[in-house]
Design a protein around this motif. Structure first.
Motif, PDB file in Angstrom:
ATOM      1  N   UNK A 176       0.804  -1.213   0.000  1.00 45.37           N
ATOM      2  CA  UNK A 176       0.000   0.000   0.000  1.00 45.37           C
ATOM      3  C   UNK A 176       0.843   1.271   0.000  1.00 45.37           C
ATOM      4  N   UNK A 177       2.085   1.174   0.444  1.00 41.41           N
ATOM      5  CA  UNK A 177       2.969   2.340   0.433  1.00 41.41           C
ATOM      6  C   UNK A 177       3.419   2.701  -0.975  1.00 41.41           C
ATOM      7  N   UNK A 178       3.307   1.774  -1.924  1.00 41.50           N
ATOM      8  CA  UNK A 178       3.800   2.008  -3.275  1.00 41.50           C
ATOM      9  C   UNK A 178       2.704   1.981  -4.342  1.00 41.50           C
ATOM     10  N   UNK A 179       1.475   1.660  -3.952  1.00 35.95           N
ATOM     11  CA  UNK A 179       0.386   1.540  -4.930  1.00 35.95           C
ATOM     12  C   UNK A 179      -0.797   2.418  -4.528  1.00 35.95           C
ATOM     13  N   UNK A 180      -1.434   3.035  -5.516  1.00 34.64           N
ATOM     14  CA  UNK A 180      -2.610   3.844  -5.185  1.00 34.64           C
ATOM     15  C   UNK A 180      -3.811   2.968  -4.826  1.00 34.64           C
ATOM     16  N   UNK A 181      -4.679   3.507  -3.960  1.00 31.79           N
ATOM     17  CA  UNK A 181      -5.896   2.818  -3.541  1.00 31.79           C
ATOM     18  C   UNK A 181      -7.100   3.609  -4.044  1.00 31.79           C
ATOM     19  N   UNK A 182      -8.050   2.913  -4.618  1.00 32.80           N
ATOM     20  CA  UNK A 182      -9.320   3.521  -5.003  1.00 32.80           C
ATOM     21  C   UNK A 182     -10.344   3.160  -3.939  1.00 32.80           C
ATOM     22  N   UNK A 183     -11.029   4.173  -3.417  1.00 32.06           N
ATOM     23  CA  UNK A 183     -12.032   3.964  -2.376  1.00 32.06           C
ATOM     24  C   UNK A 183     -13.414   4.192  -2.982  1.00 32.06           C
ATOM     25  N   UNK A 184     -14.334   3.293  -2.693  1.00 29.69           N
ATOM     26  CA  UNK A 184     -15.698   3.422  -3.192  1.00 29.69           C
ATOM     27  C   UNK A 184     -16.341   4.639  -2.532  1.00 29.69           C
ATOM     28  N   UNK A 185     -16.949   5.536  -3.333  1.00 30.28           N
ATOM     29  CA  UNK A 185     -17.573   6.731  -2.749  1.00 30.28           C
ATOM     30  C   UNK A 185     -18.708   6.381  -1.783  1.00 30.28           C
ATOM     31  N   UNK A 186     -18.916   7.251  -0.812  1.00 34.38           N
ATOM     32  CA  UNK A 186     -20.008   7.068   0.151  1.00 34.38           C
ATOM     33  C   UNK A 186     -21.338   7.024  -0.607  1.00 34.38           C
ATOM     34  N   UNK A 187     -22.207   6.123  -0.194  1.00 32.26           N
ATOM     35  CA  UNK A 187     -23.514   5.989  -0.831  1.00 32.26           C
ATOM     36  C   UNK A 187     -23.545   5.027  -2.005  1.00 32.26           C
ATOM     37  N   UNK A 188     -22.375   4.608  -2.483  1.00 31.35           N
ATOM     38  CA  UNK A 188     -22.294   3.654  -3.590  1.00 31.35           C
ATOM     39  C   UNK A 188     -22.003   2.281  -3.020  1.00 31.35           C
ATOM     40  N   UNK A 189     -22.755   1.284  -3.464  1.00 33.83           N
ATOM     41  CA  UNK A 189     -22.516  -0.080  -2.989  1.00 33.83           C
ATOM     42  C   UNK A 189     -22.115  -0.954  -4.173  1.00 33.83           C
ATOM     43  N   UNK A 190     -20.940  -1.549  -4.060  1.00 38.34           N
ATOM     44  CA  UNK A 190     -20.450  -2.503  -5.050  1.00 38.34           C
ATOM     45  C   UNK A 190     -20.423  -3.875  -4.408  1.00 38.34           C
ATOM     46  N   UNK A 191     -20.940  -4.871  -5.107  1.00 33.77           N
ATOM     47  CA  UNK A 191     -21.028  -6.228  -4.577  1.00 33.77           C
ATOM     48  C   UNK A 191     -20.170  -7.167  -5.398  1.00 33.77           C
ATOM     49  N   UNK A 192     -19.679  -8.205  -4.751  1.00 31.93           N
ATOM     50  CA  UNK A 192     -18.865  -9.212  -5.432  1.00 31.93           C
ATOM     51  C   UNK A 192     -19.098 -10.570  -4.785  1.00 31.93           C
ATOM     52  N   UNK A 193     -18.840 -11.598  -5.550  1.00 31.59           N
ATOM     53  CA  UNK A 193     -18.827 -12.966  -5.038  1.00 31.59           C
ATOM     54  C   UNK A 193     -17.364 -13.311  -4.848  1.00 31.59           C
ATOM     55  N   UNK A 194     -16.964 -13.610  -3.606  1.00 25.37           N
ATOM     56  CA  UNK A 194     -15.546 -13.770  -3.308  1.00 25.37           C
ATOM     57  C   UNK A 194     -15.275 -15.051  -2.540  1.00 25.37           C
ATOM     58  N   UNK A 195     -14.060 -15.563  -2.717  1.00 22.16           N
ATOM     59  CA  UNK A 195     -13.575 -16.700  -1.925  1.00 22.16           C
ATOM     60  C   UNK A 195     -12.905 -16.153  -0.694  1.00 22.16           C
ATOM     61  N   UNK A 196     -13.384 -16.558   0.468  1.00 28.60           N
ATOM     62  CA  UNK A 196     -12.830 -16.146   1.754  1.00 28.60           C
ATOM     63  C   UNK A 196     -12.218 -17.353   2.437  1.00 28.60           C
TER      64      UNK A 196
END
Length: 110
Positions: A39-59
């Motif tokens: 994270x110190x070397x790569x940019x992070x994109x943060x989902x804006x407040x009020x926007x919901x993005x969903x995914x199916x993920x392996x945990x």
């Protein structure tokens, strides 16, 4: 026994909740390390407040893998930061992008 026409996704959602509760008994939710995330070397994109993005993920809980619907909160070029609720507790972790598949709607996976 018929199908639930009013809430067709409900049985899949209940099954997923049970799988998550069972998986939690095998350990804590695993996440990528800071070395893997860089994270110190790569940019992070943060989902804006009020926007919901969903995914199916392996945990992974301990040594048990489970696939579940998660809310995407942020991402980098290689990883996705997600959260989910299990029995009223909000859990957060980072996953490799390859472990997530974007969903148009939360109920698409069920």
């Amino acid at each position: 026994m018929g199908t639930n026409k009013r809430y067709p996704h409900l049985s899949g959602q209940r099954r997923e909740e049970k799988e998550l509760r069972d998986a939690r008994t095998h350990g804590t939710l695993r996440s990528l390390s800071s070395v893997q995330l860089r994270l110190d070397a790569r940019p992070i994109t943060i989902v804006p407040a009020g926007v919901k993005l969903w995914a199916l993920a392996w945990l992974q809980f301990g040594y048990v893998d489970v696939q579940a619907v998660v809310q995407v909160m942020r991402w980098t070029a290689d990883a996705v930061g997600v959260q989910l609720d299990v029995d009223g507790e909000t859990l957060r972790c980072w996953l490799w992008q390859g472990a997530c598949q974007r969903l148009e709607n939360r109920t698409d996976a069920w």
